[in-house]
Design a protein around this motif. Structure first.
Motif, short mmCIF file in Angstrom:
data_model
loop_
_atom_site.label_atom_id
_atom_site.label_comp_id
_atom_site.label_asym_id
_atom_site.label_seq_id
_atom_site.Cartn_x
_atom_site.Cartn_y
_atom_site.Cartn_z
N GLU A 1 89.82 93.70 -121.48
CA GLU A 1 88.88 93.78 -120.36
C GLU A 1 89.60 94.17 -119.07
OE1 GLU A 1 85.68 93.70 -120.59
OE2 GLU A 1 85.77 93.28 -122.75
N TYR B 1 90.52 97.86 -119.40
CA TYR B 1 89.34 98.72 -119.20
C TYR B 1 89.11 98.92 -117.70
CZ TYR B 1 88.05 97.52 -124.08
OH TYR B 1 88.05 97.33 -125.43
N LYS B 2 89.19 97.83 -116.95
CA LYS B 2 88.93 97.90 -115.51
C LYS B 2 89.99 98.74 -114.79
CE LYS B 2 87.12 95.33 -111.73
NZ LYS B 2 86.25 94.19 -111.42
#
Length: 367
Positions: A73, A76-77
């Motif tokens: 996560e 991804y950011k």
């Protein structure tokens, strides 16, 4: 799939004059994202009109390389914040196949001029290379995730600008990629040399426009990470048309207030890392530590933002934001700024009340 707004730079304008947009695919781990990753994506975006970046899951990376430092996560950011990325594909397979390219309607994939292998030693791009749907871009010299980890472990300052190279650091870089059977041409470290051309390639080149809200942030921005992205994203949301200027402190200044061997990245490397962020419009290289009225006037700053990290006093013991606190209109009234602002005011008020009380007691003792 997570889409971004229009990316900077690139090839021919999508859809113009019957031209079919060229869709480009990149993929990777993107763990501990640095300006080398950003430069690869910049080059890939310039080969087409729309860039999709596949990011592998924690499970896939652990299977082929070992566990990543950052979670999927967070990765991804980080990738989504790079300004040349139009869209990310979470959970992309470790081995790039024609099926993946077709799924995302991509014409070809782009990778650096190093090699990526699966756990059993196979080239992860073999299938797309054979089909002629593979392009190569130049690997960025002078940076690698392994080198950055080495800098942290060795605790040397040789990577700082204007500092002679340390013998331990030289041995560390010389040993990269060396094994019992020779030296890998892809794993070794070479010296990073900043050029004006590289800065131009990363910079937006856009001046503030009428109606833009100019926002100033300052700091080290060392090892540009997801915390920096979260902060800059919040700052970006403060105005309808934000123009964010990031002031980066020189290496010696950062070392003064952070100590040890910080910054891990020197001023030239940190400049590229911050310029690659889609929320940043401009960077001041070697910004003064104190945010003065002259600086704010020079850049026509409307708001100043600072996160919840500690603000270390300047060399003379003064508050580097003192001139900002004196003008409440300059300090962005958002949660992550206001809390610190209110805390400072409360401390200041408590000190003033204590002084007044002491003066009152002295007066009473006189009488």
């Amino acid at each position: 799939m997570l889409r971004n707004g229009a990316a900077g730079g690139g090839g021919a304008a999508a859809g113009g004059g019957g031209h079919r947009p060229v869709r480009v695919w990149c993929d990777g781990c993107y763990d501990m994202v640095h300006y080398g990753h950003s430069n690869q994506l910049r080059q890939a975006r310039a080969m087409g009109d729309y860039l999709i970046v596949g990011v592998h899951t924690d499970e896939e990376i652990a299977k082929h390389k070992g566990p990543p430092v950052f979670t999927q996560e967070e990765r991804y950011k980080m990738v989504q914040a790079i300004k040349w990325v139009d869209e990310i594909a979470p959970g992309a397979p470790y081995v790039t196949t024609l099926e993946t390219l077709d799924k995302y309607s991509c014409d070809f994939c782009v990778h650096g001029d190093d090699i990526t292998l699966t756990i059993d030693g196979k080239d992860t791009y073999e299938e797309v290379k054979t089909a002629g749907r593979y392009r190569e871009c130049k690997r960025t010299q002078g940076v690698s995730t392994t080198d950055l980890v080495g800098r942290m472990l060795l605790m040397t300052k040789a990577h700082h600008s204007n500092i002679d190279e340390d013998l331990d650091y030289r041995k560390h870089t010389d040993n990269f990629g060396k094994g019992p059977k020779g030296h890998s041409p892809w794993t070794g470290v070479s010296q990073f040399l900043q050029t004006s051309q590289k800065i131009i390639q990363f910079a937006s080149g856009k001046e503030p426009q009428p109606g833009d809200t100019i926002i100033y942030v300052a700091g080290a921005f060392d090892l540009f990470h997801v915390g920096h992205v979260d902060f800059l994203e919040k700052v970006h949301q403060l105005a309808e048309k934000p123009y964010i200027i990031a002031g980066l402190h020189f290496d010696q200044e950062v070392n003064r207030y952070k100590g040890k061997n910080y910054p891990i990245m020197n001023i030239h490397e940190r400049t590229l890392s911050v310029l690659a962020c889609r929320y940043v419009s401009e960077v001041v290289i070697g910004a003064p530590y104190a945010v003065t009225a002259d600086l704010l006037d020079h850049f026509r700053v409307a708001l100043v933002c600072h996160g919840m990290t500690e603000v270390v006093p300047d060399k003379d013991g003064s508050d580097p934001y003192e001139e900002v606190w004196m003008n409440e209109n300059l300090m962005a009234l958002c949660d992550f700024c206001r809390l610190e602002f209110e805390a400072r005011n409360q401390k200041k008020e408590a000190k003033e009340l204590a002084v007044l009380e002491a003066m009152r007691r002295l007066e009473e003792e006189k009488h």
